[in-house]
Design an enzyme around this catalytic site. Structure first.
Site, mmCIF file in Angstrom:
data_model
loop_
_atom_site.group_PDB
_atom_site.id
_atom_site.type_symbol
_atom_site.label_atom_id
_atom_site.label_comp_id
_atom_site.label_asym_id
_atom_site.label_seq_id
_atom_site.Cartn_x
_atom_site.Cartn_y
_atom_site.Cartn_z
ATOM 1 N N ASN A 28 72.027 28.907 32.226
ATOM 2 C CA ASN A 28 71.785 27.966 32.972
ATOM 3 C C ASN A 28 72.100 26.464 31.963
ATOM 4 O OD1 ASN A 28 69.923 25.936 34.717
ATOM 5 N ND2 ASN A 28 69.173 25.707 32.643
ATOM 6 N N ALA B 90 85.964 20.958 35.280
ATOM 7 C CA ALA B 90 86.890 22.054 35.122
ATOM 8 C C ALA B 90 85.948 23.241 34.251
ATOM 9 C CB ALA B 90 87.914 21.422 33.933
ATOM 10 N N SER B 91 84.964 22.713 33.673
ATOM 11 C CA SER B 91 83.922 23.870 33.145
ATOM 12 C C SER B 91 83.421 24.468 34.181
ATOM 13 C CB SER B 91 82.921 23.150 32.223
ATOM 14 O OG SER B 91 82.026 22.320 33.130
ATOM 15 N N LYS B 92 83.067 23.786 35.262
ATOM 16 C CA LYS B 92 82.219 24.631 36.364
ATOM 17 C C LYS B 92 83.148 25.546 37.012
ATOM 18 C CE LYS B 92 78.035 23.110 35.268
ATOM 19 N NZ LYS B 92 77.188 24.006 34.515
ATOM 20 N N ILE C 97 70.863 17.848 41.898
ATOM 21 C CA ILE C 97 69.344 18.297 42.009
ATOM 22 C C ILE C 97 68.615 17.107 41.019
ATOM 23 C CG2 ILE C 97 67.811 20.157 41.133
ATOM 24 C CD1 ILE C 97 70.011 20.806 43.472
ATOM 25 N N TYR D 44 83.656 18.178 32.961
ATOM 26 C CA TYR D 44 82.443 18.930 33.688
ATOM 27 C C TYR D 44 82.928 19.793 34.936
ATOM 28 C CZ TYR D 44 77.864 19.669 36.035
ATOM 29 O OH TYR D 44 76.855 20.122 36.335
HETATM 30 N N1 LIG Z 1 71.088 18.563 37.999
HETATM 31 C C1 LIG Z 1 72.040 18.525 38.849
HETATM 32 O O1 LIG Z 1 72.154 17.529 39.746
HETATM 33 C C2 LIG Z 1 73.192 19.744 38.668
HETATM 34 C C3 LIG Z 1 74.036 19.959 39.715
HETATM 35 C C4 LIG Z 1 74.705 20.987 39.640
HETATM 36 C C5 LIG Z 1 74.688 21.780 38.490
HETATM 37 N N2 LIG Z 1 73.742 21.655 37.527
HETATM 38 C C6 LIG Z 1 74.120 22.355 36.126
HETATM 39 O O2 LIG Z 1 72.636 23.155 36.376
HETATM 40 C C7 LIG Z 1 72.252 23.459 34.978
HETATM 41 C C8 LIG Z 1 71.022 23.033 34.248
HETATM 42 O O3 LIG Z 1 70.780 21.421 35.005
HETATM 43 P P1 LIG Z 1 69.680 20.780 34.479
HETATM 44 O O4 LIG Z 1 69.839 19.737 35.610
HETATM 45 O O5 LIG Z 1 68.289 21.330 34.943
HETATM 46 O O6 LIG Z 1 69.678 20.035 33.089
HETATM 47 P P2 LIG Z 1 68.824 19.481 31.956
HETATM 48 O O7 LIG Z 1 69.558 18.257 31.335
HETATM 49 O O8 LIG Z 1 67.589 18.858 32.808
HETATM 50 O O9 LIG Z 1 68.432 20.473 31.076
HETATM 51 C C9 LIG Z 1 69.609 21.208 30.256
HETATM 52 C C10 LIG Z 1 68.883 21.936 29.309
HETATM 53 O O10 LIG Z 1 69.941 22.602 28.642
HETATM 54 C C11 LIG Z 1 69.432 22.254 27.161
HETATM 55 N N3 LIG Z 1 71.000 22.278 26.501
HETATM 56 C C12 LIG Z 1 72.151 21.276 26.247
HETATM 57 N N4 LIG Z 1 73.081 21.810 25.282
HETATM 58 C C13 LIG Z 1 72.522 22.917 25.003
HETATM 59 C C14 LIG Z 1 73.251 23.911 23.996
HETATM 60 N N5 LIG Z 1 74.251 23.742 23.525
HETATM 61 N N6 LIG Z 1 72.350 25.138 23.888
HETATM 62 C C15 LIG Z 1 71.168 25.358 24.457
HETATM 63 N N7 LIG Z 1 70.839 24.529 25.313
HETATM 64 C C16 LIG Z 1 71.312 23.321 25.555
HETATM 65 C C17 LIG Z 1 69.195 21.152 27.016
HETATM 66 O O11 LIG Z 1 68.626 20.751 25.801
HETATM 67 C C18 LIG Z 1 68.438 21.049 28.249
HETATM 68 O O12 LIG Z 1 66.926 21.315 27.904
HETATM 69 C C19 LIG Z 1 73.610 22.866 34.167
HETATM 70 O O13 LIG Z 1 74.472 24.058 33.935
HETATM 71 C C20 LIG Z 1 74.127 21.895 35.055
HETATM 72 O O14 LIG Z 1 75.211 21.698 34.397
HETATM 73 C C21 LIG Z 1 72.843 20.533 37.392
#
Ligand SMILES: NC(=O)c1ccc[n+]([C@@H]2O[C@H](COP(=O)([O-])OP(=O)(O)OC[C@H]3O[C@@H](n4cnc5c(N)ncnc54)[C@H](O)[C@@H]3O)[C@@H](O)[C@H]2O)c1
Length: 257
Positions: free
Chosen positions: A91, A161-163, A192, A159
């Protein structure tokens, strides 16, 4: 009544915030023993306290997913504490402000995003999949994004490209390890309401309105919307779901105009 994840040991990365925190608490409530990993130890300890307050069991581990030694130790700590690993929930992800179009994104930003969002998943799989095999099978859940499925006029090319890479990797894992009873699936969330999104988007009313206008369900997603799907993928209910990229986006990717 027993929970949907009773007896399972689940490693969740990025468990200190947003969807990772919500997943840790929910998985623990459903009977899982969670290995909650995050870069931020204080934050992930807080998550574990929330899981325990909800009656669950979880272990807080500080790990940077982009560093192999951290990931190796996190997996070891999880196996030592819980005896096995059944689920890898990749995640953790970042979306830094300097990530824009390929023509104006610094190389350091590009490298950092790919290191956390893609290399991090490779490392967790490298060290975690042998444990899933030892447990007789399991589930790999990779968090991609709706931006991997359609273009955006406000680019975040590293971002995106990574996804996209995660969806491709998920399919390769599904084919390689499906015969060994490990299923691999990607989740593609829409926007989200978590700290990741709120930090740059929700502060600007005009920007917020522009995006809400694209969501047929008329609201941003909540962490629970995604965690409900992750719970299905982690549980035995998904025993024949493999190689899928599942969208949870309120209909955005179906919306032409
Ligand atoms: N929020 C959105 O709208 C959304 C949409 C699509 C996908 N996502 C993806 O969902 C996932 C979770 O997103 P979120 O919104 O809950 O993010 P968030 O920023 O609330 O939480 C991400 C967590 O990851 C931790 N983190 C960051 N770099 C890290 C590393 N190198 N090693 C370990 N932990 C690390 C951070 O400390 C944080 O606690 C992510 O992969 C994000 O790309 C989010």
């Amino acid at each position: 009544m027993s929970g949907r994840l009773e007896g399972k040991s689940c490693l969740i990365t990025g468990a200190g915030s947003g969807m990772g925190r919500a997943a840790t608490v929910r998985f623990a409530r459903e009977g899982a023993r969670v290995v909650a990993c995050d870069l931020d130890l204080d934050a992930v300890r807080e998550t574990v306290a929330m899981a325990e307050a909800a009656g669950g069991r979880a272990l807080a581990v500080r790990a940077d997913v982009s560093k192999e030694s951290d990931v190796r130790e996190a997996v070891k700590a999880g196996v030592k504490a819980h005896g096995r690993l059944d689920v890898l929930y990749n995640n953790a992800g970042i979306m830094p402000a300097g990530d824009h179009s390929v023509v104006d994104t610094d190389e350091a930003v590009w490298d950092k995003v790919l290191a956390v969002n893609v290399k991090g998943v490779y490392l967790v799989c490298k060290h975690g999949i042998p444990e899933l095999l030892a447990a007789g099978g399991g589930s790999v859940i990779n968090v991609a994004s709706f931006v991997a499925l359609l273009g955006c006029t406000v680019p975040q090319d590293a971002y995106t490209a990574s996804k996209g890479a995660l969806i491709a990797l998920t399919k390769s894992l599904a084919v390689q390890f499906g015969p060994k009873r490990i299923r691999s699936n990607a989740i593609c969330p829409g926007p989200i309401e978590t700290p990741l999104l709120s930090a740059w988007l929700l502060k600007e009313p005009a920007e917020k309105a522009k995006r809400l206008n694209r969501i047929p369900m008329g609201r941003f997603g909540k962490s629970e919307d995604v965690v409900n799907l992750a719970l299905y993928l982690a549980s035995d209910e998904s025993s024949w779901t493999n190689g899928a990229a599942l969208v949870v986006d309120g209909g955005i990717t179906s919306n032409y105009f």
